[in-house]
Scaffold this motif. Structure first.
Motif: not given
Length: 290
Positions: A141-151
């Motif tokens: 779940p920590s991967n889904e944080v602000a700064g990680h984009e949807i490409v």
């Protein structure tokens, strides 16, 4: 009709990571979660595997245990389970037909390792008419944080990538994430251009400005529909697969489109989707063009 988010599980670590991803997405979208296990009676020489009824009981208990863990984490989430006897590909494609998306576990990197069980995942992509998301065992779940984009990859005319862009923007809106829209371009043989095409390129000021304008045109309706979603427009020379993978390190989700590709040796998922699925560490959504 409310479509559930459906997770296909088989007891592996990868499929349980897929289930966890699916439950989080179901909560975000306010949708029910369906947990599906494709089962077939199996025998092994010299090993007591029980009869068909016994094996089915074991499978149902395993699926029930996974579903109970989801309910403990999200008591308000509606969760249903199905143990369906039959071919894995046919079962999962059938489950995808009634789903908002199908979520499956994805195994390691490289050409040798397959998805889920052997080539099941790749066959499901080819046949499914709904988005299919692949999740690796290491997803958190920590991967889904602000700064990680949807490409999301964009190619061709606006309608060619509309389904993938729509999926990316809706997901980003639910997560408060940035969309990085990637359009890769290469120098094709000059004979491929008609006089009209050369005139359009000249009016655009060259190849890269032409590609930038094409990407902006494809994004325009989605920007209007989702005005609160921040968008980064990324135009780069190179193969689409390589350019997408070059930005995968900061992605929480990669979204690629899929066309129907039928050849003499059967249906194919396309080289871009194939490369991203094998080499991106983040979850990958493959969205069929409709």
């Amino acid at each position: 009709m409310t479509r559930p988010i459906t997770a296909g599980i088989d007891g592996t670590e990868e499929s349980l990571a897929a289930l966890a991803w699916a439950e989080r997405e179901a909560v975000r979208r306010g949708l029910p979660l369906r947990v599906v296990h494709a089962w077939r009676f199996q025998t092994h020489d010299g090993v007591d595997t029980g009869d068909a009824a016994t094996q089915e009981g074991w499978v149902r208990e395993s699926v029930g245990e996974a579903a109970r863990a989801v309910t403990e984490r999200h008591p308000d989430l509606a969760v249903t389970t199905d143990v369906l006897e039959g071919d894995a590909v046919e079962t999962l494609v059938g489950a995808a037909a009634d789903a908002e998306m199908l979520v499956l576990g994805s195994r390691g990197h490289g050409r040798i390792m397959g998805f889920l069980v052997g080539s099941v995942g790749q066959q499901v992509i080819v046949e499914a008419r709904r988005p299919v998301v692949f999740v690796r065992a290491g997803d958190r779940p920590s991967n889904e944080v602000a700064g990680h984009e949807i490409v999301v990859g964009q190619h061709g005319d606006p309608e060619d990538s509309a389904a993938a862009l729509g999926f990316a923007f809706e997901t980003a809106a639910r997560r408060g994430a940035t969309v990085r829209a990637v359009r890769a371009w290469t120098l094709p043989p000059m004979f491929a251009y008609s006089t009209a095409s050369l005139q359009l390129l000249d009016e655009a000021g060259g190849l890269e400005p032409y590609e930038q304008k094409a990407l902006a045109a494809a994004l325009a309706p989605w920007r209007e529909r989702y005005p609160d979603v921040h968008v980064v427009e990324h135009v780069e020379m190179g193969s689409a697969g390589q350019v997408l993978l070059s930005v995968a390190g900061t992605a929480q989700l990669m979204v690629v489109g899929r066309r129907d590709r039928r050849t003499a040796v059967g249906a194919r998922i396309g080289s871009v989707a194939h490369g991203v699925l094998h080499h991106a560490d983040c979850p990958v959504a493959v969205v069929p063009q409709v």
